[in-house]
Design an enzyme around this catalytic site. Structure first.
Site, PDB file in Angstrom:
ATOM      1  CB  SER A 137      -8.043 -12.706 -43.379  1.00 33.97           C
ATOM      2  OG  SER A 137      -7.819 -13.008 -41.865  1.00 33.97           O
TER       3      SER A 137
ATOM      4  N   GLY B 160       0.741 -12.275 -44.492  1.00 34.96           N
ATOM      5  CA  GLY B 160       0.209 -12.137 -43.117  1.00 34.96           C
ATOM      6  C   GLY B 160      -0.714 -13.380 -42.796  1.00 34.96           C
ATOM      7  CG  HIS B 161      -2.860 -12.649 -38.948  1.00 37.95           C
ATOM      8  ND1 HIS B 161      -2.149 -11.450 -39.022  1.00 37.95           N
ATOM      9  CD2 HIS B 161      -3.959 -12.484 -38.851  1.00 37.95           C
ATOM     10  CE1 HIS B 161      -3.288 -10.605 -39.075  1.00 37.95           C
ATOM     11  NE2 HIS B 161      -4.203 -11.237 -38.561  1.00 37.95           N
ATOM     12  CG  ASN B 162      -6.111 -15.785 -40.049  1.00 38.02           C
ATOM     13  OD1 ASN B 162      -5.470 -16.739 -39.540  1.00 38.02           O
ATOM     14  ND2 ASN B 162      -6.618 -14.985 -39.385  1.00 38.02           N
TER      15      ASN B 162
END
Lengths: 363, 363, 363
Positions: free
Chosen positions: C278, C258-260
């Site tokens: 994250s 996922g993002h980050n």
């Protein structure tokens, strides 16, 4: 692109303070922000890290004393994550796809493209396909026979849309999203071992192993407005009717929707969730990453399931679920705590049995 | 296309009644069926919904009193799902792929295509590839160096087949299926933390973290006849020998087969199942959605596993399994029931201890 | 290609014995090895199966009595799997991709390709993209706007790399790997049901269902040196900063980041693992197949998790974990054993209650 503090605040309906004509190039985390960045520090706990960067402007929490933070300008917002939506939409540099139809794309003469549709290099648009105004079909995408895509779609690279797929307005397809494969539906000539095991909860009985015959998918996929489908996600066609995804619903990467699934409006289906054939999902349902939904069950409006939850039977509206098998979250958390006490419990019961029945270690 | 009631019944070996020369255009659910649709109501519980639509003809259960349902014609079938297979195969409109080799396809002059093979736009057929008679290679597909595909294959859009892959007759590849990637096989120069933890069931001991060196995959993938692979599914090459998928086996979307896996005949591997390297799966095995199979284990013939089951060790033939870790389904269901009584059990044991040992709440 | 026994042994730093000038064409399992194959029998348990084949040369364990096995030549190795890495790298026939830039590829004039980069048929290289020396961009790959790929990359067919992705040296991308999609990040105008349920561990309170507004991903993906990404794996861009994958880390097929997300160095992330937004993963972490990692948590250096483990909260460095929810492996194994005794435990406690409290079957 550059943006003034005033422009950004106006777009967000937020308060701009200080040198509001100052221009910024992009957004940055406070410690990494330079003098032409808008530092994002919408929580007091990030205030200190502003000093580690050299930002002159920041987006801050409501009521922040921006001048004491050494800034020349500030934007104050009341709901930071919602402000992020507006800010990031405004300054997103995008993917740099060119306008127009790339000469290497294969667009069938029988496809209907609104005048301002753009088609990337090496994309394929098949006969009878219809694509709405303002839509962007990315590089190497495939749009199948008679497929329909509404206005303002944005397809990233390598998205594929099969025949009998109809998609509403404002669709976003992430790279490699796959819509309109055939359903996974097979049958045996005589009653199968699976049918026997399902009926008996485990006993395969006298059923004999047989080869599988394919049930073809004659239905399509119908997707509402404002839907987004993640990278590598897959949506099967229905058998007779369509597989349906309602308005405003978002699917993350590698999600799998089986044939005949119906998902309502404004659902969030997180990464790697699998929803088996003919399951019906209500509105405003949120399924955390790696959840699974059994075939032919019903999940009510507003159900939320934590990551990894396996929903094996119907769930009434409004429930918050966790675990495998899915249980209401508060009960599941209590169960997890009880389980950790299980080894000690076994010892205690052995002691009790010894005391009460004068037995030794039991058989 | 249109079909007469007589034609359809004949193809299914079923009984046609009434106006058997009536023509239909397509199949539909009873409530949505119009006068040119064949309504599918093969169970008495769907009889009522016939009245909600305007069908004149229907496919019904054996013994149905079709005239009292207001129909002009009917087809009576004894095993409805099996009849669905025949019906849907007959009237499937398909994907509309054109015959012939599209001029935008890159077909290596050293590839061998039988005369009637069709190749879609922007597909790539590499040197030495061999494709059998009647096969359809869809738009944007890739067929690698020396890869072999048998007769009557149907590859939807964007399927990729790497070097050293050999596929039998009647293969179906759904959009974005990926066959023949390299196995995920890495080794450290000295014994690794993983090797230590596996031996001890958890203790990493003195093993030191090290970088990973790649073991290349020299083997290929060998796929039998009548195999179907779902959207986005991935099959790795073997290390020295081939990864093998037996005749008649079907893989659903996003299934992952690791290197050296051997799957037998007529298995159904449902969506998002993962089978780790060197696992061996027997014949007629059915794994529900999101099942996992550990590396290097053996799953016997006829094993059925419910959705989400994690098979961590060998499973004898004929077992029906459920849960994480996998347990025989009847025992697992009993265990789930017992678990729900666990919080109360803890309270009961505390009461017993108080009564027997005169203790208060224990430490 | 052919190789002498001497060449191979030298490349592996191993001992060559017998007719070391003998040439072999390929490696094979002992029972299937012919006279021009190098049989792989690095464990005494495979010695017998040598007799089933007709190999004249073999790679054997250290100290093996190779002459008694009827061989003409042998290579003795001390750590067999590590020797496999060297051997398979040496004799890998590869995918047969041609050198040079295929005339059907769309390479933007503003892309910067080092002189010896090869680009396969129907690949797209976008404006501003930079590709390092010796890199191979496979058929039908996509490299986005301003994306950077270091030297010696090897991209198999149909890999896509979006804008704002930067990749180090020696990258390997398996077919259909997807890097640089937008993160799955949505927010409601007012506090949502999910926010309420997370705070209360299950209670959605008075929160009202609302549509979701998109947070765009302005960050990119930064990938270190010596990274490999599996078939169909997906890596999202970060929201403001980059999603990061450290040097030497390998991702298997259908992994989702996922993002980050930040992953450290030399991690092995096995098939179908999902890591939510994250999350931060340390160095030398090994996650078995189908593991899940919650968003915003921290997994320390050297953590190992068995297949299917769901890591729901922070895990300190060095732990070996198993289960859902993740528990230390030794405790989890004890727990599994205790659970199997639970049905009997329930009966025992009922007996105790009867004996102590003189009750019958409780309510």
């Amino acid at each position: 692109m550059t943006y003034t503090i005033e422009e950004i605040a106006k777009a967000l309906g937020a308060t701009a303070l200080g040198d509001i004509s100052m221009t910024i190039d992009r957004a940055a985390e406070p410690a990494m922000a330079g003098p032409r960045d808008l530092a994002l520090a919408m929580n007091p706990k990030y205030a200190e890290s502003l000093a580690l960067g050299t930002a002159r402007a920041a987006m801050l929490w409501e009521g922040a004393d921006w001048q004491s933070l050494g800034l020349d300008a500030a934007i104050l917002v009341s709901r930071p994550r919602f402000a992020m939506a507006g800010l990031t939409r405004m300054i997103d540099p995008g993917q740099g796809f060119a306008a127009g139809i790339h000469p290497s794309a294969c667009v069938d003469p029988d496809a209907e493209l609104a005048d301002d549709v753009s088609v990337g290099p090496l994309a394929v648009i098949s006969k009878g396909a219809r694509i709405g105004a303002g839509s962007v079909i990315g590089p190497q995408c495939f749009v199948g026979w008679n497929a329909q895509i509404g206005p303002n779609a944005y397809l990233r690279e390598a998205v594929s849309i099969g025949a009998r797929v109809r998609i509403g307005a404002n669709f976003i397809g992430q790279p490699g999203a796959r819509i309109g494969g055939d359903g996974f539906s097979f049958v045996t000539a005589e009653s199968s071992t699976v049918e026997a095991a399902r009926k008996s909860l485990g006993d395969q009985g006298d059923a004999v192993a047989q080869p599988w015959t394919r049930i073809h998918s004659l239905g399509g996929v119908r997707i509402g407005d404002d839907v987004e489908i993640g990278m590598g996600a897959t949506i099967d066609c229905g058998t007779i009717r369509d597989t349906v995804v309602g308005d405003g619903t978002k699917l993350d990467n590698l999600v799998h929707l089986g044939h005949n699934v119906v998902i309502g409006q404004n659902c969030l289906i997180c990464g790697q969730v699998g929803i088996a054939g003919s399951a019906v999902i209500g509105n405003n349902v949120v399924l955390g990453g790696q959840c699974g939904v059994n075939d032919n069950i019903f999940i009510g409006d507003g159900v939320i399931a934590g990551g990894g939850t396996k929903l094996m039977s119907n769930v009434p509206a409004g429930r918050t679920m966790l675990g495998y098998p899915a249980t209401q979250m508060d009960k599941q958390v209590e169960l997890y705590k009880s389980q950790r006490r299980l080894p000690r419990l076994l010892r205690e019961v052995a002691e009790l049995r010894k005391a009460v029945f004068k037995t030794g270690k039991d058989d």
